[in-house]
Design an enzyme around this catalytic site. Structure first.
Site, short mmCIF file in Angstrom:
data_model
loop_
_atom_site.label_atom_id
_atom_site.label_comp_id
_atom_site.label_asym_id
_atom_site.label_seq_id
_atom_site.Cartn_x
_atom_site.Cartn_y
_atom_site.Cartn_z
CD GLU A 196 83.51 48.66 25.72
OE1 GLU A 196 82.50 48.64 24.99
OE2 GLU A 196 84.61 48.17 25.39
CE1 TYR A 243 75.63 30.15 50.34
CE2 TYR A 243 75.79 32.17 49.05
CZ TYR A 243 76.33 31.28 49.94
OH TYR A 243 77.58 31.53 50.46
ZN LIG Z 1 87.05 47.08 28.48
#
Ligand SMILES: [Zn+2]
Length: 212
Positions: free
Chosen positions: A73, A208
């Site tokens: 990925e 925050y």
């Molecule tokens: Zn994945």
């Protein structure tokens, strides 16, 4: 931090992701921005079996340096770093509650104010595309417009933060939010917070946690 130290932290973060229960085995991946690219976990290796030198450098131009192949990925990691300057680290996990919602092609509406933690009134679900493809990266980038997290249909989730500790903490927070939404949906359809209230919460989150 030196490149070697950063590789050690990338690996430690991947192990911590599994220890936190938001990912199992060699699924998921972790990266951090480095020089004109990023350092990312290798493809198909269990994190316990990895050493720091198995973490791979990938340039924003796609060049790879290291003894392993990068996570399949790497494309959406590259494209997030190339287009989102505030992204210093990315965690992608197949966490059980995020996957459950993602398999329903479910967006997360403002059922709880913590939805705003990820940048807006909702968290989107990226359209399905084959893992590792440029089409998946394009879908993820689209779902991340104005957000720091998204679901990935029939796949998992991706979250980015300023650095590795923040990205991991946000990934755990995001999975917690997914679990809460999943539980709520067992009871029925929740009432949602309106745009005005979510705008107020977004404003508060902008300052925050600052200690100064
Ligand atoms: Zn994945």
């Amino acid at each position: 931090m030196t490149e070697q130290e950063l590789k050690t932290v990338v690996l430690a973060t991947a192990r911590a992701m599994n220890a936190a229960g938001i990912n199992r085995g060699a699924a998921g991946n972790v990266s951090t921005r480095h020089e004109d690219g990023f350092l990312i976990t290798p493809t198909g290796m269990g994190y316990d079996a990895c050493v720091a030198d198995d973490v791979v450098f990938v340039g924003l131009d796609g060049r790879v340096a290291g003894r392993r192949n990068p996570s399949s990925e790497w494309r959406f990691h590259r494209d997030i770093y190339a287009t989102r300057p505030q992204a210093g680290a990315i965690v992608h996990a197949h966490s059980p509650f995020a996957v459950s919602l993602a398999c329903m092609n479910c967006e997360i509406p403002p059922f709880h104010y913590m939805v705003a933690r990820f940048g807006g009134n909702d968290v989107r679900c990226a359209e399905y595309a084959t893992f590792g493809s440029q089409a998946l990266s394009d879908a993820v980038l689209n779902a991340l417009i104005g957000r720091s997290a998204c679901l990935m249909a029939h796949h998992g989730m991706v979250v980015f933060g300023g650095d590795l500790p923040e990205a991991l903490a946000l990934a755990v927070e995001f999975e917690t939010l997914c679990e809460q939404y999943w539980r709520v949906r067992q009871i029925g359809d929740p009432q949602l917070l309106d745009d005005e209230e979510m705008a107020r919460v977004l404003e508060k989150f902008a300052s925050y946690g600052r200690q100064d």
